[in-house]
Scaffold this active site. Sequence first.
Site, PDB file in Angstrom:
ATOM      1  CG  PHE A 158      67.490  73.673  52.908  1.00  0.00           C
ATOM      2  CD1 PHE A 158      67.640  74.907  52.306  1.00  0.00           C
ATOM      3  CD2 PHE A 158      68.598  72.841  53.002  1.00  0.00           C
ATOM      4  CE1 PHE A 158      68.877  75.316  51.813  1.00  0.00           C
ATOM      5  CE2 PHE A 158      69.833  73.244  52.519  1.00  0.00           C
ATOM      6  CZ  PHE A 158      69.974  74.480  51.926  1.00  0.00           C
ATOM      7  CE  LYS A 164      73.620  69.036  55.185  1.00  0.00           C
ATOM      8  NZ  LYS A 164      74.570  69.962  54.548  1.00  0.00           N
ATOM      9  CG  ASP A 192      66.762  65.537  51.823  1.00  0.00           C
ATOM     10  OD1 ASP A 192      67.759  65.092  52.429  1.00  0.00           O
ATOM     11  OD2 ASP A 192      66.748  66.663  51.292  1.00  0.00           O
TER      12      ASP A 192
END
Length: 401
Positions: A140, A254, A225
């Site tokens: 994801f 984030k 990531d």
Amino acid sequence: MNSEELIRLSESHSAHNYHPLPVVISSAEGAWVTDVEGKRYLDCLAGYSSLNFGHGNPAILAAAREQLDRLTLTSRAFYHDRFAAFVTGLSELCGKDMVLPMNTGAEAVETAIKVARKWGYEVKGVAPDQANIVVMEDNFHGRTTTIVGFSTDPESREGFGPFSPGFRIVKYGSAEAVREAIDENTVAVLLEPIQGEAGVLVPPDGYLAAVREICTDNNVLFVADEIQSGLGRTGDTFACDHERVVPDLYVLGKALGGGVVPVSAVVANADVMGVIGPGQHGSTFGGNPLACAVGDAVTGLLRTGEYQAKARELGAFLHARLADLGSGVVAVRGRGLWAGIDIDPSLGTGRQISEALMRRGVLVKDTHGSTIRLAPPLVVSRDDLAWAVDQLSAVLREARA
């Protein structure tokens, strides 16, 4: 308006691209949030790790408030006085030379793909338009059309094609699968050191180190990531640190925005990032003064090691408590203050368990059937963690009855 009225209006006038739990939050502090009726909940999702430092962190809010009164946006057409500190501090935190700031995590992943391809053509010597990138099953990395094109989740892909070519999907956790997928046109291996959306999947010990070695041997970039796994969540600054692995590119987001504004970045050395020149990539809001002030405050919090230590200590406590849940739990995975818990499907779906926990004052998120995820802010207390696990135990006990 009460929660029911606000939910009804929201569902009537917004796209149904999310299926939220039926709670309407109006205020928050630390690890706790309060709904419009005044009921408090322990936030065990933390904005998918965006709120690693808690709701309303004083240092982050102070930086944001001070900057709001001075300057919020110039665009990158000009320099501004917060940019240098942010990119310098983040470079030092990552042990790299250069930062390319963006806004959202998906934008940062797209940026890393562009950098890797351009490096492949200009440095490695890959023939034009022949570059490929090795990616993982169950990944994801975001929701853009390029990214969902190499997703293996049908809900992410279906109805959004045609998709961009140039990606090779292999089994996550298998270094040999990565090795076999690489050819002379491979420019990068892109992976999450821990797969969050897939259910907090932790790869086998040695996997990241093996991928690092394979990339080095084949002149391929290792792109990590760390949007969910990085910036303290797993007990180290980066999840790659657990195997003392340094990727060629860090992809961050984030928590870099402190739960205040969207901030993301790709960080790499000059021999990689130097392939990007003026006009070849950018963002009007990327690296804006407000984002830089907040991001600089975040890197400052991480420099002390305090939050990483909290995640290690409290994570060990959390996983020990989860291991004692017994009947009703099929598996528990995770690292630091991050856990994926597979519930016995006979007791309910992940959504049903999440709703039951919500009624008891604990907010979590389900994924992939009967899995729930715990990712509380790193400022959560030991007592609050113990209470949250007690609520899960009670929900499972009720489901077995």
